[in-house]
Enzyme design. Structure first.
Site, PDB file in Angstrom:
ATOM      1  N   LYS A 230       3.196   7.601 -13.550  1.00  0.00           N
ATOM      2  CA  LYS A 230       4.317   7.624 -12.599  1.00  0.00           C
ATOM      3  C   LYS A 230       5.412   8.561 -13.074  1.00  0.00           C
ATOM      4  O   LYS A 230       5.481   8.932 -14.238  1.00  0.00           O
ATOM      5  CB  LYS A 230       4.817   6.203 -12.346  1.00  0.00           C
ATOM      6  CG  LYS A 230       3.780   5.454 -11.491  1.00  0.00           C
ATOM      7  CD  LYS A 230       4.233   4.167 -10.907  1.00  0.00           C
ATOM      8  CE  LYS A 230       3.105   3.607 -10.028  1.00  0.00           C
ATOM      9  NZ  LYS A 230       3.220   2.204  -9.742  1.00  0.00           N
ATOM     10  N   ARG A 264      -2.342  -1.725 -14.939  1.00  0.00           N
ATOM     11  CA  ARG A 264      -3.104  -0.945 -13.945  1.00  0.00           C
ATOM     12  C   ARG A 264      -3.062   0.514 -14.388  1.00  0.00           C
ATOM     13  O   ARG A 264      -1.987   1.093 -14.482  1.00  0.00           O
ATOM     14  CB  ARG A 264      -2.469  -1.132 -12.571  1.00  0.00           C
ATOM     15  CG  ARG A 264      -3.184  -0.432 -11.435  1.00  0.00           C
ATOM     16  CD  ARG A 264      -2.478  -0.710 -10.105  1.00  0.00           C
ATOM     17  NE  ARG A 264      -3.154  -0.065  -8.994  1.00  0.00           N
ATOM     18  CZ  ARG A 264      -2.993   1.217  -8.672  1.00  0.00           C
ATOM     19  NH1 ARG A 264      -2.176   1.986  -9.364  1.00  0.00           N
ATOM     20  NH2 ARG A 264      -3.650   1.740  -7.657  1.00  0.00           N
TER      21      ARG A 264
HETATM   22  N1  HH2 Z   1       0.932   1.607  -7.864  1.00  0.00           N
HETATM   23  C1  HH2 Z   1       0.253   2.396  -7.002  1.00  0.00           C
HETATM   24  C2  HH2 Z   1      -0.678   1.862  -6.109  1.00  0.00           C
HETATM   25  N2  HH2 Z   1      -0.934   0.535  -6.101  1.00  0.00           N
HETATM   26  N3  HH2 Z   1      -0.536  -1.632  -6.951  1.00  0.00           N
HETATM   27  C3  HH2 Z   1       0.135  -2.432  -7.779  1.00  0.00           C
HETATM   28  N4  HH2 Z   1      -0.103  -3.762  -7.760  1.00  0.00           N
HETATM   29  N5  HH2 Z   1       1.079  -1.960  -8.657  1.00  0.00           N
HETATM   30  C4  HH2 Z   1       1.381  -0.634  -8.730  1.00  0.00           C
HETATM   31  O1  HH2 Z   1       2.264  -0.268  -9.537  1.00  0.00           O
HETATM   32  C5  HH2 Z   1       0.690   0.266  -7.848  1.00  0.00           C
HETATM   33  C6  HH2 Z   1      -0.279  -0.287  -6.954  1.00  0.00           C
HETATM   34  C7  HH2 Z   1       0.511   3.872  -7.025  1.00  0.00           C
HETATM   35  O2  HH2 Z   1      -0.330   4.521  -7.908  1.00  0.00           O
HETATM   36  P1  HH2 Z   1      -1.701   5.272  -7.529  1.00  0.00           P
HETATM   37  O3  HH2 Z   1      -2.716   4.306  -7.014  1.00  0.00           O
HETATM   38  O4  HH2 Z   1      -2.155   6.059  -8.670  1.00  0.00           O
HETATM   39  O5  HH2 Z   1      -1.290   6.316  -6.417  1.00  0.00           O
HETATM   40  P2  HH2 Z   1      -1.430   6.321  -4.843  1.00  0.00           P
HETATM   41  O6  HH2 Z   1      -0.701   5.149  -4.296  1.00  0.00           O
HETATM   42  O7  HH2 Z   1      -0.830   7.643  -4.479  1.00  0.00           O
HETATM   43  O8  HH2 Z   1      -2.890   6.226  -4.498  1.00  0.00           O
END
Ligand code: HH2
Length: 286
Positions: A230, A264
């Site tokens: 992030k 995560r």
């Molecule tokens: N962060 C993202 C997506 N889902 N779920 C939970 N529970 N907690 C988080 O911090 C979280 C999440 C964002 O990260 P990422 O999946 O890498 O990116 P994107 O949403 O662009 O797919």
């Protein structure tokens, strides 16, 4: 108020499997636009390969997502499109993967299909608020739920990043949402809470939440921390891949030491190794 020491040590899933804490949740984004790995795993075979590699590295759960929630530039997708992305992957995982799957979605229709394909956890960044069918679905199926803090939609994060006391406000929200879930009939032992790092939060807010993590843990639910790749990590640790990885690992190690149950991550192998080290130090034995 429950104390942090009473936080459960494991999560019993609806199919009888047990997720021991602390655990690494490996991210499998089946999206063209996720902020760090968009487009890499749209091909189901590649997605499967990546999931198996994360499992082999020691990830305890694989989080499948078909909609990006990144702060800038994410496109909202309809149910059909999200299902078209995740269903072929879920079908492959159901046949092959041994560790449980969680589904990262705000849509009950998507969660429903994932649960039919054996997913055991609903990871809902809207904490059951985006779709009124999500809570009843979780109760009916006995799935575990991740309730995350967020304000506004992913598209207007910045506008909502204003708090007087971010830890108290996030904690109050998570308490309210977990009470709501319990009132719907969701078993308290199947609830996980998440302060939602980066979702309507500046770097300062994320850091305050991490250093005040014990106050979130004191709610008595397992806490999930998603810091991986992030922006605040990049801002502080540096933007090169090695710096970002080192920054992620530092955040995750401290989060576990301060009571987080699930981290995560995108980098499962490195995260598992770091987690093992933290656990060994905390226990005083390898
Ligand atoms: N962060 C993202 C997506 N889902 N779920 C939970 N529970 N907690 C988080 O911090 C979280 C999440 C964002 O990260 P990422 O999946 O890498 O990116 P994107 O949403 O662009 O797919």
């Amino acid at each position: 108020m429950a104390s942090a020491t009473r936080t459960p040590r494991r999560l019993k899933l609806r199919d009888g499997r047990v997720l021991e804490f602390p655990a690494v949740m490996g991210v499998l984004n089946v999206t063209p636009d996720s902020f760090s790995d968009g487009g890499q795993f749209l091909d189901p075979e590649r997605a499967l390969e990546h999931a198996l590699a994360m499992e082999a590295a020691g990830a305890g759960v694989i989080d499948v997502g078909g909609e990006s929630t990144r702060p800038v530039g994410a496109r909202t997708v309809g149910v059909e499109e999200e299902l078209a992305r995740v269903t072929p992957v879920l079908e492959l995982l159901e046949r092959t993967l041994r560790v449980p799957v969680s589904i990262d979605t705000r849509k009950a229709a998507v969660a429903d299909v994932a649960l039919r394909h054996g997913a055991a956890i609903i990871n809902d960044v809207s904490a059951l608020s985006a779709d009124s069918e999500m809570g009843p679905l979780a109760r009916r199926t006995g799935s575990a739920v991740v309730l995350m803090h967020m304000r506004g939609g992913p598209e207007d994060h910045a506008r909502f990043a204003r708090y007087r006391d971010v830890v108290s406000e996030v904690r109050g929200y998570l308490r309210a949402r977990s009470r709501f879930a319990e009132q719907l009939g969701i078993n308290r032992r199947r609830i996980i809470v998440d302060p939602g790092l980066g979702f309507a939060k500046t770097a300062r807010h994320n850091l305050a939440l991490l250093s005040g993590l014990y106050r979130i843990c004191a709610l008595g639910y397992p806490v999930l921390i998603g810091a991986s790749r992030k922006r605040f990590v990049r801002q502080i640790a540096g933007d090169g891949p090695r710096e970002v990885l080192a920054g992620n690992l530092a955040v995750n190690c401290l989060a576990i030491a301060n009571g987080a149950s699930i981290i995560r991550v995108h980098d499962a192998a490195e995260s598992v190794a770091a987690m093992k080290m933290v656990v060994a130090v905390m226990r005083g034995r390898g």
